[in-house]
Design a protein around this motif. Structure first.
Motif, PDB file in Angstrom:
ATOM      1  N   PRO A   1      29.416  11.404   0.410  1.00 30.23           N
ATOM      2  CA  PRO A   1      28.154  10.779   0.776  1.00 30.23           C
ATOM      3  C   PRO A   1      28.079  10.472   2.280  1.00 30.23           C
ATOM      4  CG  PRO A   1      28.915   9.862  -1.279  1.00 30.23           C
ATOM      5  CD  PRO A   1      30.017  10.743  -0.783  1.00 30.23           C
ATOM      6  N   LYS A   2      29.197  10.065   2.847  1.00 29.72           N
ATOM      7  CA  LYS A   2      29.232   9.772   4.289  1.00 29.72           C
ATOM      8  C   LYS A   2      28.781  11.001   5.079  1.00 29.72           C
ATOM      9  CE  LYS A   2      32.471   8.291   7.988  1.00 29.72           C
ATOM     10  NZ  LYS A   2      32.190   6.888   8.372  1.00 29.72           N
TER      11      LYS A   2
ATOM     12  N   SER B   1      25.102  12.005   4.534  1.00 30.61           N
ATOM     13  CA  SER B   1      24.123  11.164   5.238  1.00 30.61           C
ATOM     14  C   SER B   1      24.001  11.628   6.688  1.00 30.61           C
ATOM     15  CB  SER B   1      24.526   9.680   5.179  1.00 30.61           C
ATOM     16  OG  SER B   1      25.626   9.386   6.042  1.00 30.61           O
TER      17      SER B   1
ATOM     18  N   ILE C   1      22.630   5.785   6.887  1.00 28.07           N
ATOM     19  CA  ILE C   1      23.794   5.948   7.780  1.00 28.07           C
ATOM     20  C   ILE C   1      24.510   4.619   7.999  1.00 28.07           C
ATOM     21  CG2 ILE C   1      24.446   6.353  10.179  1.00 28.07           C
ATOM     22  CD1 ILE C   1      23.670   8.996   9.774  1.00 28.07           C
ATOM     23  N   GLU C   2      23.725   3.555   8.192  1.00 32.27           N
ATOM     24  CA  GLU C   2      24.316   2.228   8.438  1.00 32.27           C
ATOM     25  C   GLU C   2      25.257   1.782   7.352  1.00 32.27           C
ATOM     26  OE1 GLU C   2      20.962  -0.637   9.882  1.00 32.27           O
ATOM     27  OE2 GLU C   2      22.937  -1.466  10.397  1.00 32.27           O
TER      28      GLU C   2
ATOM     29  N   PHE D   1      27.174   3.659   5.644  1.00 34.54           N
ATOM     30  CA  PHE D   1      28.386   4.475   5.584  1.00 34.54           C
ATOM     31  C   PHE D   1      29.192   4.527   6.880  1.00 34.54           C
ATOM     32  CE2 PHE D   1      27.697   5.758   1.412  1.00 34.54           C
ATOM     33  CZ  PHE D   1      26.472   6.376   1.211  1.00 34.54           C
ATOM     34  N   GLN D   2      28.633   4.002   7.972  1.00 37.73           N
ATOM     35  CA  GLN D   2      29.255   4.265   9.269  1.00 37.73           C
ATOM     36  C   GLN D   2      30.680   3.733   9.418  1.00 37.73           C
ATOM     37  OE1 GLN D   2      25.943   2.671  11.468  1.00 37.73           O
ATOM     38  NE2 GLN D   2      27.044   0.870  12.169  1.00 37.73           N
ATOM     39  N   TRP D   3      31.011   2.602   8.811  1.00 37.37           N
ATOM     40  CA  TRP D   3      32.374   2.067   8.956  1.00 37.37           C
ATOM     41  C   TRP D   3      33.265   2.381   7.751  1.00 37.37           C
ATOM     42  CZ3 TRP D   3      32.018   1.956  13.706  1.00 37.37           C
ATOM     43  CH2 TRP D   3      31.049   1.231  14.423  1.00 37.37           C
ATOM     44  N   LEU D   4      32.688   3.054   6.738  1.00 38.14           N
ATOM     45  CA  LEU D   4      33.468   3.416   5.557  1.00 38.14           C
ATOM     46  C   LEU D   4      34.176   4.742   5.775  1.00 38.14           C
ATOM     47  CD1 LEU D   4      31.026   2.614   2.592  1.00 38.14           C
ATOM     48  CD2 LEU D   4      32.583   1.078   3.796  1.00 38.14           C
ATOM     49  N   THR D   5      35.298   4.920   5.051  1.00 36.79           N
ATOM     50  CA  THR D   5      35.942   6.225   5.030  1.00 36.79           C
ATOM     51  C   THR D   5      35.142   7.098   4.065  1.00 36.79           C
ATOM     52  OG1 THR D   5      37.319   5.650   3.146  1.00 36.79           O
ATOM     53  CG2 THR D   5      38.228   5.180   5.339  1.00 36.79           C
TER      54      THR D   5
ATOM     55  N   SER E   1      33.049   5.999   0.656  1.00 39.20           N
ATOM     56  CA  SER E   1      31.633   6.349   0.454  1.00 39.20           C
ATOM     57  C   SER E   1      31.421   6.972  -0.925  1.00 39.20           C
ATOM     58  CB  SER E   1      31.130   7.276   1.563  1.00 39.20           C
ATOM     59  OG  SER E   1      31.500   8.629   1.354  1.00 39.20           O
TER      60      SER E   1
ATOM     61  N   GLU F   1      37.505  12.006  10.140  1.00 36.60           N
ATOM     62  CA  GLU F   1      37.622  11.104  11.285  1.00 36.60           C
ATOM     63  C   GLU F   1      38.763  11.557  12.188  1.00 36.60           C
ATOM     64  OE1 GLU F   1      37.125   6.791  10.899  1.00 36.60           O
ATOM     65  OE2 GLU F   1      36.879   7.117   8.737  1.00 36.60           O
TER      66      GLU F   1
ATOM     67  N   ALA G   1      34.866  -5.044   8.921  1.00 36.52           N
ATOM     68  CA  ALA G   1      33.672  -4.428   9.492  1.00 36.52           C
ATOM     69  C   ALA G   1      32.373  -5.021   8.942  1.00 36.52           C
ATOM     70  CB  ALA G   1      33.699  -2.926   9.224  1.00 36.52           C
TER      71      ALA G   1
ATOM     72  N   PHE H   1      38.075   1.382  13.086  1.00 38.17           N
ATOM     73  CA  PHE H   1      36.787   1.902  12.624  1.00 38.17           C
ATOM     74  C   PHE H   1      36.142   2.827  13.663  1.00 38.17           C
ATOM     75  CE2 PHE H   1      37.006  -0.795   9.081  1.00 38.17           C
ATOM     76  CZ  PHE H   1      37.320  -2.089   9.480  1.00 38.17           C
TER      77      PHE H   1
ATOM     78  N   ASN I   1      32.650   8.017  13.395  1.00 38.78           N
ATOM     79  CA  ASN I   1      31.985   6.766  13.044  1.00 38.78           C
ATOM     80  C   ASN I   1      31.088   6.249  14.168  1.00 38.78           C
ATOM     81  OD1 ASN I   1      33.486   6.958  10.727  1.00 38.78           O
ATOM     82  ND2 ASN I   1      34.611   5.039  11.000  1.00 38.78           N
TER      83      ASN I   1
ATOM     84  N   MET J   1      27.766   7.828  14.285  1.00 37.05           N
ATOM     85  CA  MET J   1      26.877   7.295  13.252  1.00 37.05           C
ATOM     86  C   MET J   1      26.271   5.960  13.712  1.00 37.05           C
ATOM     87  SD  MET J   1      29.031   8.099   9.724  1.00 37.05           S
ATOM     88  CE  MET J   1      27.684   7.834   8.543  1.00 37.05           C
TER      89      MET J   1
ATOM     90  N   ALA K   1      22.336   4.987  14.311  1.00 34.27           N
ATOM     91  CA  ALA K   1      21.671   3.857  13.650  1.00 34.27           C
ATOM     92  C   ALA K   1      20.971   2.964  14.672  1.00 34.27           C
ATOM     93  CB  ALA K   1      22.680   3.060  12.833  1.00 34.27           C
TER      94      ALA K   1
END
Lengths: 117, 117, 117, 117
Positions: free
Chosen positions: A28-29, A32, B43-44, B46-50, B54, C51, C111, D25, D30, D33, D37
Motif C-alpha cells: 500500500p505504501k 500510494s 500518502i500522509e 504511509f509516509q513514516w510506515l515501513t 502499510s 527504503e 513518528a 524514519f 519517506n 512522501m 504531503a
C-alpha cells in the motif's frame, strides 16, 4: 460500472501484476506513491491553463488526460484491493457524511471548509 | 457492459454540487488540484510506515484511509464527468496498451519502465 | 542574516520569467501546481524502491533526482517570491514551533503526530 | 540566504531529527512522501480560488501558506541532505540548462514544453 465490473477490473489488475511478479512492489505504501505520481501527470496538463481553457481541451490533449485518469483509477483500484476496501461502499458512506457536514442551505455558493462555519 | 452504478455515483455527485452552487468551483483545473490534495492525505498515513506496516494497518487507521480513498474516488469521478471521459473505457484501453508495453516474459520481476528495456 | 544567494536566485528566476513573458502564467495557484508536479517526479524515482535502495542510488539515478530537486526548489523560490514570503524566516519560525510541539524527551523514537500524544 | 545559512539550516534539521531519534524514519523514500504531503497542503489553499484571488490572499491565509512553504522547504533540505545533493549547485545547473532549452526569442509568451517546438 456496477460492483461486479469493478470487481472484474480488480481481478484483471491482480492477474496483470501476478503474471509479471510485480506483487512484490505493490505494498500500500508504494501504491500510494504511484497513485500520487499519476495524479501529478494530470496536474501537469492543467498547470499553465486558465480554468476556462481546462474546460475546453483540444482533442489530442483530452486523449492524453484520459490516459492519466486511467492510470490514476488503476492504482486506486489496486490500492483499495490491497487494503481490502470496497470503493463503492466507501464513497456511499462519504457522500452521506458530506450531506450532513455541508447542508445545502448553509453552504450555498461558498467553498469554505465546514470548520470555518 | 453495465456502467450503471458508476453512472449513479456520477449523477449523485453532480446533484450534490448543483444543490450547493458548487459547480462554479469545479473546473477540471480545480478538480485536478482537489484530487491531488486527497491523494496526499493517503500518502500522509504511509509516509513514516515501513512497507510491511502499510500491509497491516490497525482498524482505526484503516478507517481513516478508507475515507481518503473515498474522497479520491469522488474527485476522480467528478473530473472524468467534467471532461466527458468514461473511466471504465479508459482503463480497459490502458490495460490493453500495458499488456503490449510490458509482455510478462520480458518484464517478469522487474520494475523498470519499458523505455529502459 | 545573509540572505543574498537566495535573493540572487530569486532575481535570476524573476528575470528568466520576464525575458520569456512567462509572468502571466505564474500566479501562486499555478505555481503551486507546478511545484506539486515536480515533487511527484521525485516520488516516481522512489516508488518501487525499498527504503534501503533509496539510500544507495546508483550515480545516474542520483543525477536525475538532483534535477527534480532543482526544479522543486526553483518553483518553491518563485512561489515564495510571488507571495512575498521570506523562506529562511518562515523555516526559522517553524523550527521554533516544532521544538515546542515535539519536545525531544516526549517524542523520542516515535513518528506520531503531536495531536496523538 | 547564502550557502552557509543553508548549511546552518541543514545542520539544525539534522540535529532536530537526531535529538528525537527520527533519523530511522528519514530514508529518501519517506522524505519524498513527506515533501509531497506538504506541497499538497499548499495546493489545498488554492484549489477553489481563482488565479486572481491567489494573488491577493488575506493576511490570515497568507500566514497559513507561509507555514506550508516552511514545511516544504524543511523536507526539501532534509531530502537533499540525505542524498548529499547541494541545492544551490543543482539549481544553478538547471537554470543554465533551461536557458538553452528555452531561448527567450523562441518561447516568448508560450507555455509549451520544449519538445512541442
Amino acid at each position: 460500472m456496477n460492483n461486479s465490473d469493478l470487481n472484474n477490473l480488480k481481478q484483471r489488475l491482480r492477474q496483470f501484476a501476478e503474471e509479471r511478479d510485480w506483487e512484490q512492489f505493490h505494498s500500500p505504501k508504494n501504491l500510494s506513491m504511484a497513485l500520487s505520481a499519476e495524479v501529478a501527470e494530470i496536474i501537469e496538463h492543467f498547470q499553465w491553463l486558465t480554468e476556462e481553457q481546462s474546460n475546453t481541451l483540444p482533442k489530442d490533449k483530452l486523449k492524453e488526460v484520459e490516459t492519466e485518469l486511467a492510470d490514476t483509477f488503476i492504482y486506486l483500484i489496486r490500492l483499495a484491493d490491497k487494503l481490502n476496501i470496497d470503493l463503492f461502499e466507501a464513497v456511499n458512506k462519504k457522500i452521506k457524511q458530506n450531506e450532513i457536514k455541508y447542508p445545502a442551505d448553509k453552504v450555498w455558493g461558498s467553498a469554505k471548509k465546514y470548520t470555518e462555519y
